[in-house]
Motif scaffolding. Structure first.
Motif, short mmCIF file in Angstrom:
data_model
loop_
_atom_site.label_atom_id
_atom_site.label_comp_id
_atom_site.label_asym_id
_atom_site.label_seq_id
_atom_site.Cartn_x
_atom_site.Cartn_y
_atom_site.Cartn_z
N SER A 31 -9.28 -11.42 -5.04
CA SER A 31 -10.61 -11.38 -5.66
C SER A 31 -11.50 -10.30 -5.07
O SER A 31 -12.66 -10.18 -5.47
CB SER A 31 -11.31 -12.73 -5.50
OG SER A 31 -10.57 -13.76 -6.12
N ALA A 32 -10.97 -9.53 -4.14
CA ALA A 32 -11.81 -8.61 -3.38
C ALA A 32 -11.61 -7.16 -3.79
O ALA A 32 -10.49 -6.71 -4.02
CB ALA A 32 -11.51 -8.74 -1.90
N VAL A 33 -12.72 -6.44 -3.85
CA VAL A 33 -12.67 -4.99 -3.96
C VAL A 33 -12.38 -4.45 -2.56
O VAL A 33 -12.97 -4.89 -1.58
CB VAL A 33 -14.01 -4.44 -4.47
CG1 VAL A 33 -14.01 -2.91 -4.44
CG2 VAL A 33 -14.30 -4.95 -5.88
N MET A 34 -11.47 -3.50 -2.47
CA MET A 34 -11.10 -2.93 -1.17
C MET A 34 -11.44 -1.45 -1.14
O MET A 34 -11.29 -0.74 -2.15
CB MET A 34 -9.61 -3.12 -0.91
CG MET A 34 -9.17 -4.58 -0.86
SD MET A 34 -9.97 -5.51 0.45
CE MET A 34 -9.48 -4.62 1.91
N ARG A 35 -11.88 -0.99 0.01
CA ARG A 35 -12.29 0.41 0.16
C ARG A 35 -11.68 1.01 1.42
O ARG A 35 -11.43 0.29 2.39
CB ARG A 35 -13.81 0.51 0.27
CG ARG A 35 -14.56 0.03 -0.96
CD ARG A 35 -16.07 0.03 -0.70
NE ARG A 35 -16.83 -0.39 -1.87
CZ ARG A 35 -17.09 -1.64 -2.17
NH1 ARG A 35 -16.64 -2.62 -1.40
NH2 ARG A 35 -17.80 -1.93 -3.25
#
Length: 116
Positions: A31-35
């Protein structure tokens, strides 16, 4: 407890390649946006690449477009940064980052040095 652990950094010659990995735990990775960010000596930390959840849409800083590829494996809760055609100006400490529960989390970073 959210944890982000980067690995895969090292020293390479210009034109070389490296693949960075970020192992994660403690949050719902899928569910997470990763950068990925990086910070060169004496410079501000800067955003490099982002990959969204579900659609896996990727965006890149202009200076790395066409050379870097961000990817993720939701089964393994891992995010990667494939870096090709490396340049001396890519030398920096690279960090993965996410946001969970309203807080921002960073890994400890992995050093990338590009030099002849």
């Amino acid at each position: 407890q959210v944890q982000l652990v980067e690995s895969g950094g090292g020293s390479v010659q210009p034109g070389g390649s490296l693949r960075l990995s970020c192992a994660t735990s403690g949050f719902t990775f899928s569910s997470a946006v990763m950068r990925w960010y990086r910070q060169a000596p004496g410079k501000e930390r800067e955003w490099v690449a982002i990959i969204t959840q579900t659609t896996f849409t990727a965006l890149y800083q202009d200076s790395v477009k066409g050379r870097f590829t961000i990817s993720r494996d939701d089964d393994k809760a891992m995010v990667y940064l494939q870096m090709n055609s490396l340049k001396p100006e890519d030398t920096a400490t690279y960090y993965c980052q996410t946001q969970s529960g309203g807080r921002i989390y960073w890994g400890q970073g992995t050093q990338v040095t590009v030099s002849s």
